[in-house]
Write an enzyme that holds these catalytic residues in place. Structure first.
Site, PDB file in Angstrom:
ATOM      1  CG  HIS A 177      -2.709  -0.897  -7.122  1.00  0.00           C
ATOM      2  ND1 HIS A 177      -3.116  -0.279  -6.050  1.00  0.00           N
ATOM      3  CD2 HIS A 177      -2.409  -1.995  -6.820  1.00  0.00           C
ATOM      4  CE1 HIS A 177      -3.501  -1.070  -5.301  1.00  0.00           C
ATOM      5  NE2 HIS A 177      -3.279  -2.174  -5.456  1.00  0.00           N
ATOM      6  NE  ARG A 236      -4.357  -1.507  -0.051  1.00  0.00           N
ATOM      7  CZ  ARG A 236      -4.398  -2.469  -0.835  1.00  0.00           C
ATOM      8  NH1 ARG A 236      -3.280  -2.654  -1.613  1.00  0.00           N
ATOM      9  NH2 ARG A 236      -5.628  -3.116  -0.879  1.00  0.00           N
TER      10      ARG A 236
END
Length: 306
Positions: A269, A221
């Site tokens: 991502h 993250r």
């Protein structure tokens, strides 16, 4: 049995079709405001209104690997949160991380520069023994990544909250083992869940403990990493570079210094994407098991955050 689907920015039709085929007889529909109470929910970034209107859910099945965003919401009191165990993500993550490590170790960025300059230039081979790779987080994904790296004969270190044993991996655990783990590693791969304890864990203090010439790969993250601290350590030369797949704000804003930094590789991502068929099969199997009164893997402990 009623199942509701509430996944932001996700085409619902293929999911509903797949769930219906895997769970014949189930009543499966896309959530709309005011919809009747369901037994189970398949979710990704659901609005708070959805959770408030479904107070008697038995379980929430998250279609992504991370549940940190979901745990920030006010959840139904009796609903279990169930994360994906793998569903095709582990092999993708192993591919991504091994590619990033090997690209750095073999200096392929430098060869790219030589190619564009029209230069036929060799570089002195580097020793794997000088490039110990540390993997933080030894869950399903971290374990697969650590074992894949070991196949390329890199020294591999692993760190987890509680003690673990993995063949071919030197394991550290707990707060007392974290600094030793960092000092033993030159490349750092972050696969930790995002919790209040792990937010900002990749900072000036921790990254400075990596061996000189260290390299950072963040596939967990964006909030794990203090952006300015990474840039400062790259400028000082203590870190040689980074591959980043996750960011505090996504998409990464235009003008962010990561975009043009010569020592940072940015990807959108994409290190481990949800594979729909595998995910549907896993969720359907767990719903069927819960209906039979059986225990299932992947139930999240809200106190731990994973």
């Amino acid at each position: 049995m009623k199942i509701t689907f509430c996944c932001t920015d996700t085409k619902s039709e293929p999911w509903l079709k797949g769930l219906a085929a895997a769970l014949p007889g189930a009543d499966i529909s896309v959530w709309q405001a005011g919809a009747p109470q369901a037994d189970y929910a398949v979710v990704w970034a659901p609005p708070q209104q959805f959770l408030d209107e479904q107070p008697d859910l038995k379980a929430l099945f998250n279609i992504g690997a991370g549940v940190d965003a979901l745990l920030k919401l006010r959840l139904p009191p009796t609903a279990a949160v169930v994360r994906l165990d793998d569903a095709g993500m582990a092999v993708q993550m192993a591919e991504y991380v091994c590619h990033a490590v090997i690209r750095h170790f073999r200096e392929f960025d430098a060869y790219d520069e030589s190619m564009h300059a029209g230069q036929w230039a060799y570089r002195k081979p580097r020793l794997r023994t000088d490039f110990a790779v540390g993997v933080t987080g030894l869950g399903v994904l971290g374990t697969r990544v650590a074992r894949a790296l070991a196949q390329f004969e890199f020294p591999v270190n692993g760190w987890s909250r509680s003690p673990k044993a993995l063949g071919g991996v030197r394991c550290y655990s707990g707060a007392e083992g974290f600094n030793d783990f960092l000092a033993a590693s030159r490349v750092l791969v972050n696969l930790l869940p995002l919790t209040p304890e792990t937010q900002d864990i990749l900072n000036q203090g921790t990254l400075s403990r990596l061996q000189s010439g260290g390299y950072v790969i963040n596939v967990a993250r964006g909030a794990h990493l203090v952006d300015d601290d990474l840039i400062a350590l790259l400028a000082s030369g203590h870190l040689a570079g980074a591959t980043l797949d996750v960011f505090r704000t996504e998409p990464l804003p235009a003008g962010h210094p990561f975009w043009q930094h010569p020592k940072i590789t940015v990807t959108p991502h994409t290190s481990a994407r949800t594979l729909r068929d595998e995910t549907i099969a896993q969720i359907a199997g767990k719903i069927a098991a819960l209906q039979r009164g059986e225990a299932v893997a992947g139930i999240v402990n809200p106190d731990r955050g994973y």
